[in-house]
Motif scaffolding. Structure first.
Motif, PDB file in Angstrom:
ATOM      1  N   HIS A  26      -5.645   6.370  -5.599  1.00  0.00           N
ATOM      2  CA  HIS A  26      -4.894   5.427  -4.765  1.00  0.00           C
ATOM      3  C   HIS A  26      -5.076   5.746  -3.287  1.00  0.00           C
ATOM      4  CE1 HIS A  26      -2.094   4.263  -8.308  1.00  0.00           C
ATOM      5  NE2 HIS A  26      -2.984   3.318  -8.094  1.00  0.00           N
ATOM      6  N   HIS A  27      -5.042   7.010  -2.983  1.00  0.00           N
ATOM      7  CA  HIS A  27      -5.182   7.415  -1.580  1.00  0.00           C
ATOM      8  C   HIS A  27      -6.545   6.986  -1.035  1.00  0.00           C
ATOM      9  CE1 HIS A  27      -4.861   9.997   1.974  1.00  0.00           C
ATOM     10  NE2 HIS A  27      -6.120  10.269   1.746  1.00  0.00           N
ATOM     11  N   ALA A  28      -7.578   7.241  -1.807  1.00  0.00           N
ATOM     12  CA  ALA A  28      -8.948   7.024  -1.310  1.00  0.00           C
ATOM     13  C   ALA A  28      -9.411   5.582  -1.491  1.00  0.00           C
ATOM     14  CB  ALA A  28      -9.907   7.974  -2.032  1.00  0.00           C
ATOM     15  N   PHE A  29      -9.016   4.942  -2.592  1.00  0.00           N
ATOM     16  CA  PHE A  29      -9.624   3.653  -2.932  1.00  0.00           C
ATOM     17  C   PHE A  29      -8.627   2.499  -2.934  1.00  0.00           C
ATOM     18  CE2 PHE A  29     -12.154   6.847  -5.528  1.00  0.00           C
ATOM     19  CZ  PHE A  29     -13.022   7.095  -4.487  1.00  0.00           C
ATOM     20  N   GLY A  30      -7.367   2.777  -2.603  1.00  0.00           N
ATOM     21  CA  GLY A  30      -6.407   1.703  -2.457  1.00  0.00           C
ATOM     22  C   GLY A  30      -5.634   1.421  -3.725  1.00  0.00           C
ATOM     23  N   CYS A  31      -5.023   0.256  -3.712  1.00  0.00           N
ATOM     24  CA  CYS A  31      -4.054  -0.073  -4.750  1.00  0.00           C
ATOM     25  C   CYS A  31      -4.434  -1.328  -5.506  1.00  0.00           C
ATOM     26  CB  CYS A  31      -2.688  -0.204  -4.116  1.00  0.00           C
ATOM     27  SG  CYS A  31      -2.227   1.287  -3.212  1.00  0.00           S
ATOM     28  N   GLY A  32      -5.656  -1.703  -5.440  1.00  0.00           N
ATOM     29  CA  GLY A  32      -6.093  -2.846  -6.231  1.00  0.00           C
ATOM     30  C   GLY A  32      -6.612  -3.964  -5.354  1.00  0.00           C
ATOM     31  N   ALA A  36      -5.101  -1.536  -9.274  1.00  0.00           N
ATOM     32  CA  ALA A  36      -3.837  -2.276  -9.411  1.00  0.00           C
ATOM     33  C   ALA A  36      -3.213  -2.063 -10.788  1.00  0.00           C
ATOM     34  CB  ALA A  36      -4.075  -3.761  -9.174  1.00  0.00           C
ATOM     35  N   TYR A  37      -3.958  -1.528 -11.739  1.00  0.00           N
ATOM     36  CA  TYR A  37      -3.383  -1.260 -13.058  1.00  0.00           C
ATOM     37  C   TYR A  37      -2.283  -0.220 -12.933  1.00  0.00           C
ATOM     38  CZ  TYR A  37      -7.541  -3.593 -14.945  1.00  0.00           C
ATOM     39  OH  TYR A  37      -8.522  -4.501 -15.221  1.00  0.00           O
ATOM     40  N   SER A  38      -1.343  -0.244 -13.871  1.00  0.00           N
ATOM     41  CA  SER A  38      -0.225   0.705 -13.802  1.00  0.00           C
ATOM     42  C   SER A  38      -0.733   2.132 -13.974  1.00  0.00           C
ATOM     43  CB  SER A  38       0.793   0.389 -14.897  1.00  0.00           C
ATOM     44  OG  SER A  38       0.262   0.785 -16.148  1.00  0.00           O
ATOM     45  N   SER A  39       0.009   3.056 -13.411  1.00  0.00           N
ATOM     46  CA  SER A  39      -0.374   4.461 -13.548  1.00  0.00           C
ATOM     47  C   SER A  39      -0.358   4.901 -14.999  1.00  0.00           C
ATOM     48  CB  SER A  39       0.560   5.349 -12.723  1.00  0.00           C
ATOM     49  OG  SER A  39       0.392   5.047 -11.362  1.00  0.00           O
ATOM     50  N   THR A  40       0.535   4.319 -15.800  1.00  0.00           N
ATOM     51  CA  THR A  40       0.591   4.666 -17.223  1.00  0.00           C
ATOM     52  C   THR A  40      -0.708   4.281 -17.911  1.00  0.00           C
ATOM     53  OG1 THR A  40       2.909   4.055 -17.104  1.00  0.00           O
ATOM     54  CG2 THR A  40       2.011   4.418 -19.292  1.00  0.00           C
ATOM     55  N   SER A  41      -1.183   3.078 -17.607  1.00  0.00           N
ATOM     56  CA  SER A  41      -2.418   2.606 -18.219  1.00  0.00           C
ATOM     57  C   SER A  41      -3.611   3.428 -17.721  1.00  0.00           C
ATOM     58  CB  SER A  41      -2.590   1.116 -17.887  1.00  0.00           C
ATOM     59  OG  SER A  41      -3.892   0.694 -18.139  1.00  0.00           O
ATOM     60  N   ALA A  81       0.831  -1.197   0.000  1.00  0.00           N
ATOM     61  CA  ALA A  81       0.000   0.000   0.000  1.00  0.00           C
ATOM     62  C   ALA A  81       0.870   1.253   0.000  1.00  0.00           C
ATOM     63  CB  ALA A  81      -0.922  -0.011   1.208  1.00  0.00           C
ATOM     64  N   ALA A  82       1.954   1.223   0.773  1.00  0.00           N
ATOM     65  CA  ALA A  82       2.813   2.405   0.847  1.00  0.00           C
ATOM     66  C   ALA A  82       3.437   2.692  -0.518  1.00  0.00           C
ATOM     67  CB  ALA A  82       3.895   2.195   1.894  1.00  0.00           C
ATOM     68  N   ASP A  83       3.894   1.643  -1.215  1.00  0.00           N
ATOM     69  CA  ASP A  83       4.476   1.848  -2.548  1.00  0.00           C
ATOM     70  C   ASP A  83       3.504   2.579  -3.451  1.00  0.00           C
ATOM     71  OD1 ASP A  83       6.136  -1.361  -2.802  1.00  0.00           O
ATOM     72  OD2 ASP A  83       6.713   0.528  -1.860  1.00  0.00           O
ATOM     73  N   CYS A  84       2.283   2.095  -3.423  1.00  0.00           N
ATOM     74  CA  CYS A  84       1.270   2.655  -4.301  1.00  0.00           C
ATOM     75  C   CYS A  84       0.895   4.069  -3.865  1.00  0.00           C
ATOM     76  CB  CYS A  84       0.058   1.728  -4.284  1.00  0.00           C
ATOM     77  SG  CYS A  84      -1.465   2.481  -4.737  1.00  0.00           S
ATOM     78  N   ARG A  85       0.726   4.254  -2.583  1.00  0.00           N
ATOM     79  CA  ARG A  85       0.241   5.564  -2.111  1.00  0.00           C
ATOM     80  C   ARG A  85       1.296   6.650  -2.165  1.00  0.00           C
ATOM     81  NH1 ARG A  85      -4.517   3.673   1.890  1.00  0.00           N
ATOM     82  NH2 ARG A  85      -5.000   2.020   0.484  1.00  0.00           N
ATOM     83  N   GLU A  86       2.565   6.255  -2.259  1.00  0.00           N
ATOM     84  CA  GLU A  86       3.607   7.277  -2.308  1.00  0.00           C
ATOM     85  C   GLU A  86       4.037   7.582  -3.734  1.00  0.00           C
ATOM     86  OE1 GLU A  86       6.600   5.848   0.351  1.00  0.00           O
ATOM     87  OE2 GLU A  86       5.242   6.021   2.054  1.00  0.00           O
ATOM     88  N   GLY A  87       3.200   7.298  -4.696  1.00  0.00           N
ATOM     89  CA  GLY A  87       3.506   7.618  -6.081  1.00  0.00           C
ATOM     90  C   GLY A  87       3.500   9.126  -6.291  1.00  0.00           C
ATOM     91  N   PRO A  88       3.789   9.570  -7.514  1.00  0.00           N
ATOM     92  CA  PRO A  88       3.829  11.005  -7.773  1.00  0.00           C
ATOM     93  C   PRO A  88       2.432  11.618  -7.672  1.00  0.00           C
ATOM     94  CG  PRO A  88       3.951   9.778  -9.815  1.00  0.00           C
ATOM     95  CD  PRO A  88       3.983   8.769  -8.713  1.00  0.00           C
ATOM     96  N   GLY A  89       2.400  12.911  -7.552  1.00  0.00           N
ATOM     97  CA  GLY A  89       1.105  13.588  -7.564  1.00  0.00           C
ATOM     98  C   GLY A  89       0.685  14.064  -6.192  1.00  0.00           C
ATOM     99  N   ASP A  90      -0.207  15.030  -6.207  1.00  0.00           N
ATOM    100  CA  ASP A  90      -0.716  15.666  -4.994  1.00  0.00           C
ATOM    101  C   ASP A  90      -2.159  15.188  -4.821  1.00  0.00           C
ATOM    102  OD1 ASP A  90      -2.014  17.370  -3.254  1.00  0.00           O
ATOM    103  OD2 ASP A  90      -1.057  19.187  -4.036  1.00  0.00           O
TER     104      ASP A  90
END
Ligand code: HEC
Length: 121
Positions: free
Chosen positions: A115-121, A70-75, A25-34
């Motif tokens: 990701h913050h609100a609904f998780g990482c998949g 869970a899909y990649s941020s690019t997708s 979860a931390a990996d996903c939630r600490e991605g780029p963006g505000d």
């Protein structure tokens, strides 16, 4: 290890799973963006279809809390920017959620919010 019926081993297993879940979860939630800026966009542009809880406010809108994130941020960014409609689906995701003013940064921020609100998949 996780099938053990010995209680101490079972407890260690639960702890290991909890730690693994937190790390992912931390990996996903600490991605780029505000995510705060993204939340403002979500509640203006996306909420009518996706709902405040992300589960979908209309028929044909996917539940963002169960697997999609869970899909990649690019997708995800490509689908949000250009819109899409999977074969057989009753409703299309409109490009930029129907708001042509959204910038590439806005899209990154809104993904951070998802990701913050609904998780990482
Ligand atoms: C008019 C309704 C509508 C609006 C507004 C809308 N969406 Fe969607 N969204 C959809 C539908 C319908 C789908 C599923 C399309 C399909 O599966 O064919 C979808 C799918 C998605 C997905 C899943 C992507 C994937 O790769 O599976 C994400 C993420 C998403 N929307 C984010 C957003 C964001 C962020 C906004 C606001 C900027 C937004 N949506 C605005 C209807 C909408």
């Amino acid at each position: 290890m996780c099938r053990s019926t010995v209680s101490r081993a079972a407890a260690a297993c639960v702890l290991a799973l909890a730690a693994a879940g937190t790390a992912r979860a931390a990996d996903c939630r600490e991605g780029p963006g505000d995510w705060r800026a993204g939340g403002a966009i979500y509640h203006r542009t996306c909420v009518a279809c996706h709902g405040a809880d992300g589960r979908g406010a209309r028929r044909g809108v996917p539940d963002l809390t169960s697997g999609v994130m869970a899909y990649s941020s690019t997708s995800l960014a490509a689908h949000i920017e250009r819109g899409f409609r999977a074969p057989g689906r009753p409703l299309a995701m409109p490009p930029k959620g129907g708001n042509p003013d959204l910038t590439a940064d806005d899209v990154i921020n809104v993904i951070a919010y998802l990701h913050h609100a609904f998780g990482c998949g």
